[in-house]
Design an enzyme around this catalytic site. Structure first.
Site, mmCIF file in Angstrom:
data_model
loop_
_atom_site.group_PDB
_atom_site.id
_atom_site.type_symbol
_atom_site.label_atom_id
_atom_site.label_comp_id
_atom_site.label_asym_id
_atom_site.label_seq_id
_atom_site.Cartn_x
_atom_site.Cartn_y
_atom_site.Cartn_z
ATOM 1 N N SER A 137 0.842 -1.200 0.000
ATOM 2 C CA SER A 137 0.000 0.000 0.000
ATOM 3 C C SER A 137 0.879 1.254 0.000
ATOM 4 O O SER A 137 1.649 1.458 -0.938
ATOM 5 C CB SER A 137 -0.969 -0.056 1.187
ATOM 6 O OG SER A 137 -2.015 0.875 1.021
ATOM 7 N N ASP A 189 -10.070 -3.766 -5.535
ATOM 8 C CA ASP A 189 -9.543 -3.102 -4.345
ATOM 9 C C ASP A 189 -10.411 -1.882 -4.021
ATOM 10 O O ASP A 189 -10.541 -0.977 -4.850
ATOM 11 C CB ASP A 189 -8.099 -2.674 -4.615
ATOM 12 C CG ASP A 189 -7.386 -2.114 -3.398
ATOM 13 O OD1 ASP A 189 -8.046 -1.519 -2.522
ATOM 14 O OD2 ASP A 189 -6.149 -2.258 -3.336
ATOM 15 N N HIS A 225 -8.142 -5.148 -0.816
ATOM 16 C CA HIS A 225 -6.961 -4.360 -0.462
ATOM 17 C C HIS A 225 -6.104 -5.163 0.511
ATOM 18 O O HIS A 225 -6.466 -5.356 1.669
ATOM 19 C CB HIS A 225 -7.358 -3.025 0.159
ATOM 20 C CG HIS A 225 -6.175 -2.121 0.374
ATOM 21 N ND1 HIS A 225 -5.532 -1.481 -0.672
ATOM 22 C CD2 HIS A 225 -5.499 -1.780 1.497
ATOM 23 C CE1 HIS A 225 -4.522 -0.769 -0.189
ATOM 24 N NE2 HIS A 225 -4.479 -0.941 1.119
#
Length: 355
Positions: free
Chosen positions: A162, A290, A318
């Site tokens: 991320s 996501d 995610h």
């Protein structure tokens, strides 16, 4: 996940998978949709085989007299084993679900494993009038070069999750061919490499009500503690009024790290426009469902350079990518993504001995 206990490999030479690397497979039938795959993976999935990873912590003094904490997995590996480095996501740590899953996969493959924490993310507030941000490629550079010096002569593989993945790709793009002197291959997992698209997505609807609130619940108290350390650093009332990451970044993240405002931060910190400059083997993995990263914002093959591999499977959420355990498919685990990414990274070491 079944079969011989993976941790019997602790004293064996590191091993590279023989098959071609493939993206993580489909999610279990009982976890439809990106939200379910995200939330269940973070809260309920199995992260490791056997016991949880054990870390040895080092504290490094930064060039600006601050500190970061760096966790090294304590499983035994060969002296020549590659080193897998993980840069965590927003408000993550070495105990995040994905970090522990990567630790388990590193153990299975006989790899050393290191998690450097971004400032303020190791359980103790850092000292300087700054924190961390999505484009923190200078911090990535300093950390990777220190690890390169610490693990001389060993392959160095880096994965960012991320926020950490965007910062890692910014680093790879900034340094071009010279990045290969530090890292042998890099990977970004579920990274909002178009920060504006990701920032707007997390500020809407269900995302705003669930994920934004979750992040702000830890970020706001840390920012207020930073203000107590450095009075006058930002406007306290404006911070307390922030109800999304856009407003938080406008008051805190952007000005503390040299950006004019949130738009300037998102534009200048995004990795996606710079992906054609990457000259080290790089994997960019994003699930197309996501919730944080709209599929419409993801790069296509013509948007990246020849060193960048794009994996964009339809499912995963995610940093989820949950997988089933036989025979009935429940409960499940989150080792499929770390296994696939580690497999890809190891496949780039074509000139290395496979033990």
């Amino acid at each position: 996940m079944n079969g011989p206990h993976s941790h019997t490999l602790a004293h064996a030479p590191w091993r590279a998978p023989r098959a071609l690397p493939q993206p993580p497979g489909a999610a279990p039938w009982w976890l439809p949709g990106g939200h379910a795959q995200t939330i269940w993976a973070a809260l309920f999935a199995r992260r490791f085989v056997g016991s949880a990873p054990v870390y040895r912590r080092e504290r490094w003094t930064t060039p600006d007299a601050d500190f970061v904490d760096v966790d090294h997995a304590t499983h035994v590996v060969a002296d020549s084993a590659p080193v897998l480095v993980l840069f965590h996501g927003l408000e993550g740590s070495s105990r995040s679900h994905y970090a522990e899953a990567f630790a388990d996969v590193a153990h299975e493959h006989g790899l050393a494993y290191v998690v450097p924490h971004f400032r303020g993310c190791s359980g103790e507030l850092n000292l300087a009038p700054r924190a961390y941000h999505s484009g923190d490629h200078a911090e990535i550079d300093w950390m990777l070069r220190r690890l390169r010096a610490q693990y001389v002569g060993r392959p160095l593989l880096a994965v960012g999750v991320s926020l950490g993945g965007n910062a890692l790709m910014r680093w790879a793009a900034e340094h071009g061919a010279a990045a290969g002197d530090v890292a042998d291959a890099v990977a970004a997992v579920c990274s909002p490499i178009d920060l504006a698209a990701g920032g707007h997505a997390i500020g809407r609807g269900f995302n705003r009500q669930v994920y934004t609130r979750m992040f702000l619940r830890s970020m706001v108290p840390k920012a207020l503690a930073k203000l107590a350390q450095h009075p006058g650093l930002f406007d306290r009332d404006k911070l307390l009024a922030a109800r999304d990451l856009y407003a938080f970044d406008n008051v805190f993240t952007a000005p503390l790290h040299g950006f004019r405002n949130t738009e300037d931060y998102w534009r200048r910190a995004s990795a996606q426009p710079l992906l054609p400059q990457v000259r080290v083997p790089a994997l960019v993995l994003n699930a197309r469902n996501d919730p944080f990263v709209p599929a419409s914002s993801l790069p296509a093959a013509q948007d990246v350079g020849p060193c960048v591999t794009l994996w964009q499977p339809p499912q995963g959420g995610h940093v989820g990518f949950p997988a089933s355990l036989p025979p009935w498919g429940v409960p499940g685990h989150v080792r499929a993504m770390p296994e696939a990414v580690t497999h890809w990274l190891l496949s780039q070491l074509s000139g290395a001995s496979h033990g």
